[in-house]
Design a protein around this motif. Structure first.
Motif, PDB file in Angstrom:
ATOM      1  N   LYS A   7       0.833  -1.200   0.000  1.00  0.00           N
ATOM      2  CA  LYS A   7       0.000   0.000   0.000  1.00  0.00           C
ATOM      3  C   LYS A   7       0.871   1.254   0.000  1.00  0.00           C
ATOM      4  N   CYS A   8       0.272   2.342  -0.449  1.00  0.00           N
ATOM      5  CA  CYS A   8       0.946   3.639  -0.468  1.00  0.00           C
ATOM      6  C   CYS A   8       1.166   4.110   0.965  1.00  0.00           C
ATOM      7  N   GLU A   9       2.366   4.555   1.269  1.00  0.00           N
ATOM      8  CA  GLU A   9       2.681   5.026   2.621  1.00  0.00           C
ATOM      9  C   GLU A   9       2.001   6.351   2.947  1.00  0.00           C
ATOM     10  N   ARG A  10       1.520   7.066   1.943  1.00  0.00           N
ATOM     11  CA  ARG A  10       0.895   8.363   2.183  1.00  0.00           C
ATOM     12  C   ARG A  10      -0.621   8.249   2.311  1.00  0.00           C
ATOM     13  N   CYS A  11      -1.272   7.600   1.343  1.00  0.00           N
ATOM     14  CA  CYS A  11      -2.741   7.565   1.323  1.00  0.00           C
ATOM     15  C   CYS A  11      -3.327   6.167   1.556  1.00  0.00           C
ATOM     16  N   GLU A  12      -2.469   5.169   1.654  1.00  0.00           N
ATOM     17  CA  GLU A  12      -2.856   3.778   1.905  1.00  0.00           C
ATOM     18  C   GLU A  12      -3.631   3.123   0.761  1.00  0.00           C
ATOM     19  N   THR A  13      -3.492   3.651  -0.459  1.00  0.00           N
ATOM     20  CA  THR A  13      -4.074   2.993  -1.632  1.00  0.00           C
ATOM     21  C   THR A  13      -3.423   1.623  -1.791  1.00  0.00           C
ATOM     22  N   PHE A  31       4.969   4.391  -2.685  1.00  0.00           N
ATOM     23  CA  PHE A  31       3.890   5.354  -2.838  1.00  0.00           C
ATOM     24  C   PHE A  31       3.156   5.070  -4.138  1.00  0.00           C
ATOM     25  N   CYS A  32       1.927   5.599  -4.261  1.00  0.00           N
ATOM     26  CA  CYS A  32       1.159   5.437  -5.495  1.00  0.00           C
ATOM     27  C   CYS A  32       1.486   6.580  -6.451  1.00  0.00           C
ATOM     28  N   CYS A  35       0.022  10.168  -5.743  1.00  0.00           N
ATOM     29  CA  CYS A  35       0.728  10.898  -4.679  1.00  0.00           C
ATOM     30  C   CYS A  35       2.088  11.396  -5.178  1.00  0.00           C
ATOM     31  N   PRO A  39       1.250  15.749  -4.780  1.00  0.00           N
ATOM     32  CA  PRO A  39       1.842  16.425  -3.628  1.00  0.00           C
ATOM     33  C   PRO A  39       3.319  16.111  -3.368  1.00  0.00           C
TER      34      PRO A  39
END
Length: 62
Positions: A7-13, A31-32, A35, A39
């Motif tokens: 999963k993405c460490e920023r948004c958890e996608t 990360f995805c 992201c 940002p």
């Protein structure tokens, strides 16, 4: 061996092992693409390194 985080460490996608959207830095921070392209502006927020497309593993035969 490369750690394939799921999963993405920023948004958890969710980012499955064969995802085209997964991006990593040299420390394997994951990360995805939205992201990274938005940002994060292509930089890992943890180490400042470039984020690149994560390589894919071939499916195991059997």
């Amino acid at each position: 061996m490369l750690e394939m985080r799921d999963k993405c460490e920023r948004c958890e996608t969710p980012l499955m092992w064969d995802s085209d959207a997964a991006r990593i830095c040299s420390y394997e921070c994951t990360f995805c693409a939205p992201c990274v392209n938005g940002p994060l502006e292509g930089r890992c927020p943890n180490c400042g390194g470039d984020l690149q497309v994560r390589p894919k593993r071939a499916k195991k035969a059997g």
